[in-house]
Design a protein around this motif. Structure first.
Motif, PDB file in Angstrom:
ATOM      1  N   ALA A  15       0.825  -1.206   0.000  1.00  0.00           N
ATOM      2  CA  ALA A  15       0.000   0.000   0.000  1.00  0.00           C
ATOM      3  C   ALA A  15       0.860   1.257   0.000  1.00  0.00           C
ATOM      4  CB  ALA A  15      -0.928  -0.011   1.213  1.00  0.00           C
ATOM      5  N   VAL A  16       1.942   1.244   0.752  1.00  0.00           N
ATOM      6  CA  VAL A  16       2.836   2.407   0.793  1.00  0.00           C
ATOM      7  C   VAL A  16       3.501   2.619  -0.555  1.00  0.00           C
ATOM      8  CG1 VAL A  16       4.994   3.265   1.794  1.00  0.00           C
ATOM      9  CG2 VAL A  16       3.246   2.305   3.272  1.00  0.00           C
ATOM     10  N   ALA A  21       3.973   5.717  -5.507  1.00  0.00           N
ATOM     11  CA  ALA A  21       4.035   5.750  -6.969  1.00  0.00           C
ATOM     12  C   ALA A  21       3.032   6.742  -7.540  1.00  0.00           C
ATOM     13  CB  ALA A  21       3.783   4.357  -7.535  1.00  0.00           C
ATOM     14  N   LEU A  22       1.860   6.827  -6.954  1.00  0.00           N
ATOM     15  CA  LEU A  22       0.862   7.780  -7.437  1.00  0.00           C
ATOM     16  C   LEU A  22       1.213   9.208  -7.048  1.00  0.00           C
ATOM     17  CD1 LEU A  22      -2.393   5.777  -6.657  1.00  0.00           C
ATOM     18  CD2 LEU A  22      -1.330   6.164  -8.881  1.00  0.00           C
ATOM     19  N   THR A  23       1.871   9.393  -5.934  1.00  0.00           N
ATOM     20  CA  THR A  23       2.214  10.727  -5.464  1.00  0.00           C
ATOM     21  C   THR A  23       3.357  11.324  -6.269  1.00  0.00           C
ATOM     22  OG1 THR A  23       1.571  10.058  -3.247  1.00  0.00           O
ATOM     23  CG2 THR A  23       2.908  12.028  -3.424  1.00  0.00           C
ATOM     24  N   VAL A  24       4.309  10.511  -6.690  1.00  0.00           N
ATOM     25  CA  VAL A  24       5.504  11.003  -7.360  1.00  0.00           C
ATOM     26  C   VAL A  24       5.263  11.314  -8.827  1.00  0.00           C
ATOM     27  CG1 VAL A  24       7.865  10.365  -7.985  1.00  0.00           C
ATOM     28  CG2 VAL A  24       7.010   9.847  -5.735  1.00  0.00           C
ATOM     29  N   VAL A  58      10.657   4.279   1.490  1.00  0.00           N
ATOM     30  CA  VAL A  58       9.861   3.068   1.268  1.00  0.00           C
ATOM     31  C   VAL A  58      10.735   1.824   1.434  1.00  0.00           C
ATOM     32  CG1 VAL A  58       8.600   1.756  -0.491  1.00  0.00           C
ATOM     33  CG2 VAL A  58       8.140   4.179  -0.193  1.00  0.00           C
ATOM     34  N   GLY A  59      11.971   1.869   0.916  1.00  0.00           N
ATOM     35  CA  GLY A  59      12.880   0.740   1.074  1.00  0.00           C
ATOM     36  C   GLY A  59      13.205   0.471   2.534  1.00  0.00           C
ATOM     37  N   ALA A  60      13.379   1.540   3.315  1.00  0.00           N
ATOM     38  CA  ALA A  60      13.663   1.362   4.743  1.00  0.00           C
ATOM     39  C   ALA A  60      12.476   0.740   5.465  1.00  0.00           C
ATOM     40  CB  ALA A  60      14.024   2.708   5.368  1.00  0.00           C
ATOM     41  N   ILE A  61      11.281   1.163   5.117  1.00  0.00           N
ATOM     42  CA  ILE A  61      10.071   0.616   5.747  1.00  0.00           C
ATOM     43  C   ILE A  61       9.918  -0.863   5.406  1.00  0.00           C
ATOM     44  CG2 ILE A  61       7.550   0.679   5.723  1.00  0.00           C
ATOM     45  CD1 ILE A  61       7.821   3.744   5.366  1.00  0.00           C
TER      46      ILE A  61
END
Length: 128
Positions: A15-16, A21-24, A58-61
């Motif tokens: 989900a994140v 992806a939609l925000t960027v 996102v990668g860290a999460i």
């Protein structure tokens, strides 16, 4: 129906990623990129930087969500005085004869890397 912790984390990570992806995605702009016979490179560097920072977050999460919480470490062999050859009459530990003796005695339950075997009671013991 209950979800396991890992399944929940995987769904949350997806989900994140989808939200990021939609925000960027940059909006389309008519007429941008060409002015008076010259190509124009307008401030697109900030968008790439923002995408990189979001990707790092996102990668860290995701990385922290998928990291195992428990790691089993094989205990080290006991001190040399504890398993000397004179105390039990068997072969000297860490010699080829000792490896053969322990493998023959404990079979697949003997771990040659650590010198320990799993006993019938589930405990882990050093081969003597």
């Amino acid at each position: 129906m209950t979800m396991t912790n890992l399944t929940f984390k995987a769904i949350a990570a997806a989900a994140v990623i989808g939200t990021a992806a939609l925000t960027v995605a940059p909006p389309a702009e008519a007429g941008r990129g060409y002015r008076g016979g010259h190509h124009y490179r307008g401030g697109g560097g900030g968008d790439a930087l923002a995408a990189g920072i979001i990707g790092l977050g996102v990668g860290a999460i995701i990385g922290s969500a998928l990291t195992p919480r428990e790691v089993y470490v094989t205990p080290p062999p006991p001190p040399r005085a504890y398993y000397g050859a004179a105390s039990y009459g068997g072969p000297e530990p860490w010699t080829p004869g000792w490896y053969r003796y322990c493998r023959a005695l404990h079979g697949p339950y003997f771990d040659a890397n650590s010198g320990y075997y799993q006993g019938g009671d589930g405990g882990v013991y050093f081969c003597r």
